[in-house]
Enzyme design. Structure first.
Site, short mmCIF file in Angstrom:
data_model
loop_
_atom_site.label_atom_id
_atom_site.label_comp_id
_atom_site.label_asym_id
_atom_site.label_seq_id
_atom_site.Cartn_x
_atom_site.Cartn_y
_atom_site.Cartn_z
N GLU A 423 -2.39 -2.45 4.69
CA GLU A 423 -3.15 -3.72 4.65
C GLU A 423 -3.02 -4.44 3.31
OE1 GLU A 423 -4.76 -5.43 6.77
OE2 GLU A 423 -5.21 -4.13 8.46
N GLU A 501 -2.40 2.73 13.75
CA GLU A 501 -3.83 2.98 14.00
C GLU A 501 -4.15 2.52 15.42
OE1 GLU A 501 -6.49 1.30 11.00
OE2 GLU A 501 -5.12 1.90 9.38
C1 IPT Z 1 -7.93 -0.91 9.50
C2 IPT Z 1 -7.75 -0.20 8.18
O1 IPT Z 1 -6.40 0.04 7.92
C3 IPT Z 1 -8.48 1.10 8.16
O2 IPT Z 1 -8.49 1.56 6.84
C4 IPT Z 1 -9.87 0.95 8.68
O3 IPT Z 1 -10.57 0.07 7.85
C5 IPT Z 1 -9.85 0.37 10.05
O4 IPT Z 1 -9.22 -0.86 10.04
C6 IPT Z 1 -11.25 0.14 10.58
O5 IPT Z 1 -12.04 1.26 10.57
S1 IPT Z 1 -7.58 -2.57 9.13
C7 IPT Z 1 -8.30 -3.61 10.31
C8 IPT Z 1 -8.04 -5.04 9.90
C9 IPT Z 1 -7.82 -3.39 11.67
#
Ligand code: IPT
Length: 991
Positions: A423, A501
């Site tokens: 990010e 993710e």
């Molecule tokens: C994403 C982040 O990479 C992770 O660290 C965490 O914050 C997650 O979201 C939420 O729990 S970034 C987000 C803009 C999808």
């Protein structure tokens, strides 16, 4: 005044060239332990007088190293009570994307807590005078002095810093000054707690004349020939010779010499390591060599020539007492739990972990995406203006971070990919960073997810797509991101894809894990993904016994705070698995068992390993009672292959009647480092249709219903089937002599964090309360008794709103109790009206019942043992289970809907002084039982606020919506919602 080095954009000063972290036999002096500590609220006035050998530090505090000072008890040496900064604005702070300081680089506030650390230590005889002082992690900026001599300063909290030092025999004094905020803060804006301090080990490493400065193990595997090729590049302090010995392979090589020999390759499921040594005349380093080749061919990510599929999790380092200071046992526990639940990959979100973790990954077998300590998310609040990866002034500093990671971790076979950052927007700097990695290591793909051009990434990657979007990516039909050139677009379409993710495991959830797996299975371009995230970042609350966690919202005096976004793991903070982990284990099964006619088929989806280590057993149960069990002669299947064997023929006579289920399991034959023999790796259940007879209304197995203690008479209300009903409302008042009341039509559930979405269209819970689902009122239209049947027609609605539900409860006396059929119709405008832009959605279609508090135990036949929801049920098995009512709940740190048992066939309730009650679904109902209502659950801010209402509240539902993962992920898929269609369901109440 200092030179404000903590605000300087640039690489470390004074550190030695980064190198591999490896176990060596050269003398090592651990400097972990009790240090002297002095905390100042600002950087002003922190002079250098503390450097002198003979400083009087009697008024200082004592602190443990490694630790975060905001989590430790700080003990005054002069006596008096220990101090803790927990729950204090100076203590642990949590933000998600926001920076904790003004976005004003390179400046940081004057209020910059600064810890001075001092340690006097003795260097033993024979240690030598040349040494390396190694800091494995200091958050966020430090300057160090040895014996009054300044060594240098650095940032890069989760990266090592080493200094060449000269020590003297006997007493030496090490001083370290650590600033909470620094230039590094701008580069470390990960979604996590801000935890300053010397939080990883400090060591003094003796450096004899022929000490090994650095070494690089190149261990390639050629899948075509089965040959491993080894070359170890070495640099030795005095230039003298070094030799590499791998006795198991009969290899004895010079540094830089290449040899090829037949080997077993390294993979996560067969983590074959060859132990060896690298020696000079003065030092020997232990080598753990894994031969493997990671490459991309025809748009597919390959390991050792075979497609590489990640069944992964994002892992932050977290311990509920010590934060990011982790001991080895905790690292091992993480890996055991991962391996036991079929997780085979880790993205080290969002920084390089303690190096010991990577050694454990080499040994136990986990594919690792090693991510650098770089996240500039906070620049989003400036529209990405001045974002460091796009500002040349910052590049050398960023490149140094990458180099420190790659050098430290380059020899780990488990590390299969470098992730440059998380990010951090887009920027030309990523090209520079990529080059700096390639100048050290060209053997691993390089990943960066956030730049829509993917120009500097070897893989295409996104976060949290919907199932439909992932499907398009799988097919290579993804839409073109805005502002991307033709060339970049065309190039991206040739890249393999990794889902960095997904499945946001916040609170109760995630759902859909199997849906993602099915899409991964279907498309070779998709190399799997990493669930967000492994563990809740919650802290113990010694101040509040019974409260398990402290979350971001507990730091009330601090703004901004990131709230509860730090509680989104598959494990609770104390490492108790949440129910989601059972779902993960099922979705990630590397071996699939299916029934094909009279055969059991085993599909081996492991990367490399055959299934000779597994034995397959089966059991046959009728209504949860064991009828038969057998071991199956399943032949081993090669990786990617299939094997089958005939199912045994069972005595069908004995299996007549009831629900007969065949359960097959693949278990490990032998003990593994991560699980004892007998561990279930994969399983499947199959309902035997042939053996099934029409279901009988009351079955033999469940506990006997007690006889009715008092037969109600028509004077008290309406008497039917030994029960009593209210004349006006038509509601049941009494069953089996006990006050069992209901049904109330119920459409509400206590919102999960995933129900709330991120606001906007995905916030379903906002709709429920806006249209009054949490405050339904009822009007009985008609109560009609005809012989042995009672019909009750009711309208249910909410104040101010025209939409309503009309429902008919049809009761019938049956042997031993009552049968109830509920018919429901949604009336009025449930879809958008001129006043409302959005469809109304409901999370449940069910009935609510109030029972006396005396009920304590429940037994049921259906899915279990844990909670289940429509999109999170495949990890559960059909069987017969029993629990205390209070144990059906899952104590999510943020109270929300939990504990549902989907597709229940029957349940039996009992307790002291209350008649045994049996409830049957005809055929299936969703059930929750708890001592508070859904509204009380929704109102509680912490589990401590949940009170026993003095009743047991039972929900007997036709349907409840799924979990999804909309707290960060996509909207809940349509198929897991409750359709607003006429519905009907039947239950039987027997007492
Ligand atoms: C994403 C982040 O990479 C992770 O660290 C965490 O914050 C997650 O979201 C939420 O729990 S970034 C987000 C803009 C999808």
């Amino acid at each position: 005044m200092n030179d404000a080095y903590w605000e300087r954009i640039g690489p470390s000063v004074g550190t030695r060239r980064p190198r591999a972290d490896a176990p060596s036999d050269a003398p090592r002096l651990s400097l972990n332990g009790d240090w002297r500590f002095r905390l100042s609220p600002t950087t002003a006035g922190t002079g250098e007088e503390f450097l002198a050998d003979d400083v009087d530090d009697a008024q200082w505090d004592a602190i443990a190293v490694p630790s975060h000072w905001v989590l430790e008890e700080i003990t005054p040496l002069a006596g008096g009570p220990a101090r803790s900064l927990r729950g204090d604005a100076e203590g642990p702070l949590y933000t998600n994307t926001a920076l904790p300081i003004p976005l004003d680089p390179p400046r940081v506030p004057h209020e910059n807590p600064t810890g001075d650390y001092r340690l006097a230590f003795d260097v033993p005889e024979g240690f030598g005078t040349h040494a390396v002082l190694r800091f494995r992690g200091v958050d966020s900026c430090a300057k160090a002095w040895l014996n009054g001599h300044e060594l240098g300063h650095w940032t890069g909290s989760r990266l090592p810093a080493e200094f060449d030092v000269t020590v003297r025999p006997g007493r030496n004094v090490l001083c370290v000054r650590v600033h909470r905020w620094s230039i590094g803060t701008y580069l470390e804006d990960q979604d996590q707690w801000w935890l300053p301090g010397i939080f990883r080990d400090v060591d003094l490493l003796a450096r004899p004349a022929a000490a090994i400065d650095d070494h690089h193990v190149h261990a390639d595997f050629d899948p075509a020939t089965g040959l491993g090729t080894l070359r170890v590049d070495v640099s030795v302090g005095d230039g003298s010779a070094a030799r590499i010995a791998v006795p198991e392979l009969s290899l004895d090589l010079d540094a830089g010499e290449t040899a090829s020999v037949p080997v077993h390759p390294w993979s996560a499921d067969a983590p074959r390591l060859y132990r060896g040594t690298l020696s000079t005349r003065d030092e020997t380093i232990e080598l753990a060599i894994g031969f493997r080749r990671i490459e991309i061919a025809d748009g597919v990510l390959l390991a050792n020539g075979r497609p590489l599929r990640f069944r992964g999790v994002n892992r932050h380092e977290h311990h509920p007492r010590t934060g990011r200071t982790l001991d080895r046992a905790t690292m091992v526990r993480d890996i055991e739990l991962m391996k036991q639940h079929n997780i085979d990959a880790v993205r080290t979100s969002h920084y390089p972990p303690h190096p010991e973790f990577l050694s454990l990954c080499d040994e136990y077998g986990l594919w690792v995406v090693d991510e650098c300590d770089l996240e500039t998310h906070g620049f989003i609040y400036a529209g990405w203006q001045g974002n460091p990866p796009d500002e040349p002034e910052w590049y050398p500093m960023l490149a140094e971070r990458l180099e420190r990671m790659v050098h430290r971790d380059k020899n780990h076979p488990s590390v299969v990919m470098w992730s440059m950052a998380n990010e951090s927007g887009a920027g030309r700097g990523f090209e520079v960073l990529r080059e700096s990695i390639l100048s050290i290591d060209g053997s691993r793909p390089i990943l960066y997810e956030r730049d829509p051009s993917y120009r500097d990434s070897d893989l295409y990657a996104v976060m949290y797509p919907s199932l439909e979007a992932l499907e398009l990516i799988g097919r290579g039909d993804e839409p073109r991101p805005d502002g991307v050139s033709d060339d970049d677009d065309a190039r991206r379409r040739t890249l393999p894809f990794v889902l960095v993710e997904y499945a946001h495991a916040m609170g109760n959830g995630p759902g859909s894990l199997q849906d993602y797996e099915r899409i991964f299975d279907a498309h070779p371009r998709l190399s799997g993904g990493f669930i967000w995230e492994w563990i809740d970042h919650g802290f113990d609350r010694p101040d509040l016994p019974g409260e398990r966690v402290m979350h971001g919202g507990d730091v009330d005096g601090y703004r901004p705070n990131g709230g509860r976004y730090c509680l989104d793991g598959l494990l609770f903070a104390d490492r108790t698995p949440s129910p989601a982990l059972a779902e993960v284990a099922k979705a990630f099964e590397p071996v699939r068992l299916t029934i094909d006619g009279g055969d059991l088929v085993l599909r081996n989806q492991r990367h490399a390993r055959d299934t000779a280590d597994l034995r397959v057993t089966c059991t046959l149960d009728r209504d949860g009672e064991r009828l038969a069990q057998a071991e199956l002669p399943m032949p081993a299947a090669l990786a990617g292959g299939e094997s089958r064997c005939a199912l045994p023929t069972f005595d069908t006579e004995a299996a007549q009647g009831g629900e007969v289920w065949l359960t097959v399991e693949a278990r490990t034959r032998d003990d593994a480092p991560w699980a004892a023999a007998g561990h279930v790796v994969a399983w499947a259940q199959h309902r035997m249709p042939d053996l099934e007879l029409p279901a009988a209304p009351a079955r033999a197995a469940p506990p006997p219903a007690r006889t009715v203690t008092r037969r109600p008479s028509g004077d008290d209300g309406i008497a039917l089937g030994g029960a009593l009903f209210d004349r006006d409302s038509g509601r049941l008042l009494e069953l089996g002599g006990a006050p069992v009341e209901g049904p109330w039509l119920d459409l509400f559930r206590a919102p999960t964090e995933n129900d709330r979405g991120q606001g906007g269209r995905n916030d379903l819970a906002a709709v429920w309360t806006a249209v009054g689902l949490d405050r339904l009122v009822h009007r009985t239209e008609r109560v009609t008794l005809t012989g042995e049947s009672l019909e009750v027609v009711t309208r249910t609605g909410a104040a101010a709103h025209p939409h309503r539900v009309e429902h008919t409860a049809s009761w019938r006396a049956i042997d031993g109790g009552l049968e109830l059929t509920m018919r429901v119709e949604f009336k009025g405008p449930w879809s958008p009206t001129p006043h409302r832009a959005r469809d109304i959605v409901v999370p449940r279609l069910g009935s609510r019942w109030r029972l006396p508090a005396g009920y304590t135990r429940v037994e049921w036949f259906g899915h279990g043992p844990g909670e289940t929801y429509v999109d999170s049920i495949e990890g559960s098995r059909v069987g017969r289970y029993a629990a205390d009512i209070d144990d059906l709940a899952v104590p999510y740190p943020t109270p929300q809907e939990n504990g549902n048992r989907s597709r229940t066939r029957w349940l039996a309730l009992e307790g002291l002084g209350v008649p045994a009650l049996r409830i049957e679904g005809a055929p299936l109902i969703d059930v929750t039982a708890r001592r508070h209502t859904s509204e009380q659950l929704a109102d509680a801010r912490s589990p401590l606020e949940l009170r026993d209402s003095g009743h047991v509240w039972l929900n007997l539902d036709q349907r409840q919506q799924g979990l999804g993962s909309a707290s960060v992920g996509p909207a809940l898929p349509e198929q897991y919602r409750v359709p607003l269609e006429p519905a009907e369901w039947t239950i039987r109440l027997l007492a």
